[in-house]
Motif scaffolding. Structure first.
Motif, mmCIF file in Angstrom:
data_model
loop_
_atom_site.group_PDB
_atom_site.id
_atom_site.type_symbol
_atom_site.label_atom_id
_atom_site.label_comp_id
_atom_site.label_asym_id
_atom_site.label_seq_id
_atom_site.Cartn_x
_atom_site.Cartn_y
_atom_site.Cartn_z
ATOM 1 N N LYS A 190 0.723 -1.198 0.078
ATOM 2 C CA LYS A 190 -0.100 0.029 -0.037
ATOM 3 C C LYS A 190 0.864 1.211 -0.053
ATOM 4 C CE LYS A 190 -0.591 1.813 3.621
ATOM 5 N NZ LYS A 190 0.003 2.931 4.370
ATOM 6 N N THR A 191 1.830 1.392 0.847
ATOM 7 C CA THR A 191 2.719 2.410 0.829
ATOM 8 C C THR A 191 3.535 2.824 -0.407
ATOM 9 O OG1 THR A 191 3.122 2.006 3.118
ATOM 10 C CG2 THR A 191 4.710 3.518 2.188
ATOM 11 N N LEU A 192 3.837 1.363 -1.162
ATOM 12 C CA LEU A 192 4.719 1.571 -2.329
ATOM 13 C C LEU A 192 3.741 2.129 -3.452
ATOM 14 C CD1 LEU A 192 7.165 1.107 -4.051
ATOM 15 C CD2 LEU A 192 6.273 -1.260 -4.392
ATOM 16 N N ALA A 193 2.503 1.606 -3.431
ATOM 17 C CA ALA A 193 1.400 2.083 -4.456
ATOM 18 C C ALA A 193 0.955 3.454 -4.178
ATOM 19 C CB ALA A 193 0.201 1.107 -4.316
ATOM 20 N N GLN A 194 0.785 4.150 -2.838
ATOM 21 C CA GLN A 194 0.457 5.457 -2.757
ATOM 22 C C GLN A 194 1.704 6.311 -3.176
ATOM 23 O OE1 GLN A 194 -0.439 5.841 1.427
ATOM 24 N NE2 GLN A 194 -2.454 4.923 1.311
ATOM 25 N N VAL A 219 -5.203 1.489 -7.605
ATOM 26 C CA VAL A 219 -4.890 0.262 -7.011
ATOM 27 C C VAL A 219 -4.317 0.797 -5.525
ATOM 28 C CG1 VAL A 219 -2.941 -1.170 -7.066
ATOM 29 C CG2 VAL A 219 -4.059 -0.758 -8.940
ATOM 30 N N ALA A 220 -3.732 1.919 -5.500
ATOM 31 C CA ALA A 220 -3.359 2.403 -4.082
ATOM 32 C C ALA A 220 -4.549 2.516 -3.008
ATOM 33 C CB ALA A 220 -2.885 3.558 -4.154
ATOM 34 N N VAL A 221 -5.761 3.090 -3.714
ATOM 35 C CA VAL A 221 -6.928 3.346 -2.823
ATOM 36 C C VAL A 221 -7.407 1.756 -2.256
ATOM 37 C CG1 VAL A 221 -9.258 4.100 -2.763
ATOM 38 C CG2 VAL A 221 -7.595 5.280 -4.054
ATOM 39 N N VAL A 222 -7.641 0.860 -3.192
ATOM 40 C CA VAL A 222 -7.943 -0.469 -2.861
ATOM 41 C C VAL A 222 -7.134 -0.895 -1.863
ATOM 42 C CG1 VAL A 222 -8.631 -2.713 -3.630
ATOM 43 C CG2 VAL A 222 -9.253 -0.847 -5.047
ATOM 44 N N LEU A 223 -5.910 -1.015 -1.883
ATOM 45 C CA LEU A 223 -5.014 -1.496 -1.021
ATOM 46 C C LEU A 223 -5.026 -0.642 0.173
ATOM 47 C CD1 LEU A 223 -1.658 -2.069 -3.257
ATOM 48 C CD2 LEU A 223 -3.230 -3.662 -2.246
#
Length: 287
Positions: A158-162, A187-191
């Motif tokens: 999640k941190t990586l995607a954000q 993808v970041a929001v879903v995670l």
């Protein structure tokens, strides 16, 4: 955090063993001014610098946004290194425990809010991510007395995607890359939501387990106290003087004998009774 000499980190001067890890003594003497804490403070200082660079010249200058992206990237990279270095070289400090998560939330929150102000990022995305981060932080404090919620693999993703999505939004991208950054952000929001729900589940389980352990410990302490009282009472009875018990035992027959009529009576009393009986017998014979 880093392989600085123990003397520089407030330690005793011992060199790190193979693998770069220090002993327990060096951990307890870790200085506030070690490389990990310095990286954390640099990340905190980068937050206002990043905002100024992003909004410079109206907030839409590609060059200045590139500078802002560089500041954001440096902040995210230091986030990856400071915690790893702190655990590897046993330089964890109370300041780092508090400042590191604050720096993480500050740089990401500043990027999301600034992008929403500029109109590049929908406010609902900013609201979801910030609400999740604040909620999980409060939940960690809710269960910290019982246990620490460990960072999961999903949380790291999640941190990586954000960070990737926010960085792409900071850059002045157009065309297919602008479309790609939207899906990366989704993808970041879903995670963000999924890992947030998982943290809630972990927090509830850990709190229940902690409360159950506290109740069991309280029951064990109560049982130990009861046993201690019983042992103390037994010791008190065993330590009582033997003469006191004998005196009580000897006193009981003396008290009971007058009531039964078999107490020690002087011999003269029996003679008086015998004489009276003989006199009554003679009187009856005369009649």
């Amino acid at each position: 955090m880093t392989g600085v000499p123990a003397s520089a980190a407030g330690g005793s001067g011992a060199k790190p063993v193979r693998g770069g890890k220090l002993g327990t003594a060096a951990v307890n003497q870790a200085s506030l001014w070690n490389i990990a804490n310095i990286l954390t403070m640099v990340r905190l200082l980068l937050v206002p610098g990043f905002v100024l660079l992003l909004f410079h010249n109206g907030g839409y200058d590609p060059a200045w946004r590139s500078f802002a992206w560089a500041a954001f990237a440096i902040a995210m990279i230091t986030d990856l290194f400071d915690g790893h270095l702190a655990r590897t070289y046993n330089l964890v400090t109370d300041f780092g425990k508090i400042a590191d998560p604050i720096a993480d939330k500050a740089i990401m929150g500043a990027a999301l809010v600034s992008l929403s102000i500029l109109g590049d990022l929908p406010w609902w995305i900013t609201g979801v991510i910030i609400a999740r981060e604040l909620g999980i932080t409060l939940m960690r404090f809710w269960v910290i007395r019982h246990a620490v919620i460990p960072a999961s693999r999903g949380g790291k993703l999640k941190t990586l995607a954000q960070g990737t999505a926010a960085g792409m939004y900071v850059l002045a991208l157009t065309g297919p890359l602008a479309t790609l950054r939207f899906w990366v952000m989704m993808v970041a929001v879903v995670l963000t939501v999924v890992t947030g729900l998982d943290y809630v589940r972990q927090a509830v389980v850990l709190r229940r387990q902690g409360l159950a352990a506290e109740r069991a410990a309280a029951a064990a302490r109560a049982a130990d106290a009861t046993e201690a009282l019983r042992a103390a009472a037994g010791s008190a009875v065993g330590a009582a003087p033997a003469g006191a018990v004998v005196a009580v035992t000897d006193a009981r027959p003396d008290a009971a004998e007058p009531r039964s009529g078999t107490a020690d009576i002087p011999a003269g009393a029996f003679d008086v009774r015998s004489g009276a009986a003989e006199a009554r017998g003679g009187a009856e014979a005369e009649r």
